[in-house]
Enzyme design. Sequence first.
Site, short mmCIF file in Angstrom:
data_model
loop_
_atom_site.label_atom_id
_atom_site.label_comp_id
_atom_site.label_asym_id
_atom_site.label_seq_id
_atom_site.Cartn_x
_atom_site.Cartn_y
_atom_site.Cartn_z
CG HIS A 1 41.65 46.48 40.04
ND1 HIS A 1 41.97 45.13 39.75
CD2 HIS A 1 42.03 47.06 38.99
CE1 HIS A 1 42.55 44.74 38.99
NE2 HIS A 1 42.52 46.01 38.29
CB CYS A 2 40.29 49.51 46.26
SG CYS A 2 41.68 50.56 46.16
CB THR A 3 37.15 45.59 44.97
OG1 THR A 3 35.93 44.50 45.08
CG2 THR A 3 37.51 45.01 43.42
#
Length: 388
Positions: free
Chosen positions: A343-345
């Site tokens: 989730h790009c995190t």
Amino acid sequence: MDSRNLIYLDNAATSWPKPAAVMEAMEICMREAAANPGRGSHAMAVKASRVLFETRKRLARLFRISNPNDIAFTLNTTHALNLAILGYLQPGDHVVSTSTEHNSVRRPLEALKRRLGIEVTYVATDEQGRLDSNQVEAALIPGKTKLIAATHSSNLLGTITPIAELGAIAKKNQVKLLVDAAQSAGTLPIDVEKMGIDLLAFPGHKGLLGPQGTGGLYIHPELHLEPLMYGGTGSRSDDPEQPAVRPDRYEAGTPNTVGIAGLGEGVSFVLKETVEAIHAKERELTTQLMKGLLDVPGVHLLGPEIEEERTAIVAFVMEGVDPSELSFLLDQQFGIAVRSGFHCTPLGHESAGTTQTGAVRASPGYFTQQSEIVSLIEAVREIGRVVR
């Protein structure tokens, strides 16, 4: 798959479906106001300019911004965050951020570490994503820290950051506050003045219910950024320098007028329904989903407990089942759209303790039905019976 049969639970990435008025406004704009705004005095160009200004006014009303011209339109939140970070920070500056940030905050900061030698401190949250504001203040370096950069809500955990507390800390220490509102614009109340926000980056295509390719950045009237892009604005065309007037200074090139027309209608929908009502409905759906998943053997939820306030994001893992496999099966066998992975995190997964596996994220929206939540719960239960 026919989208009419799709159960869409990926609203944290992009909201769907959109209000009918959003699509209607875009079609009308394409037919009647598709000229270049600010680049001509003929009737269609004037009408196009009006589309932009009306949307700016609605956004200003939503976020309690005094001057609509302090809002610069961007392509998305990532674009807005890059404009804020790259346009404000100088060599040697220090930034305090958090361990739940999206890569749209982290990567520009890391790029400036390499290019300009800025320093970044990431204040760790607990496993549920909760941030201690006192630790943020303790991380400030007097005379060196120039910016606090924080997400309003984690896109993995749904945890809500105490932005007003950070705003008070920033003001007390003469530091600017940048807020990533990717998961809160349109679903949580935002008042830039009361919350002490100097820079607010927001998407048009999520909680504001507009189309992709839209977003914006609020820039405090006393704050001046270096533009991210230079070029034609339609004003001061005889001057080789980028104009100082807002919002022209930050909006070089032809804008997405058709998309902004749709965004304007999305914001109107939010204003009419009210952010409070939208959040209440999404909170009800989120609680239903969390309770149902907790009853499925082997499922573990990430983020705050059920009784705690959060946005409509429910990330989870299932023992013995890879998140990507679970997401694939939900899509292919049950017609349910969720998102798996990191989730790009990566920082958020470090906080949650899921760096080895990632997670499945289900994110209801305002148009989600309770029956669709039941379908997801039962589908996860069925997959667990077969796979585990």
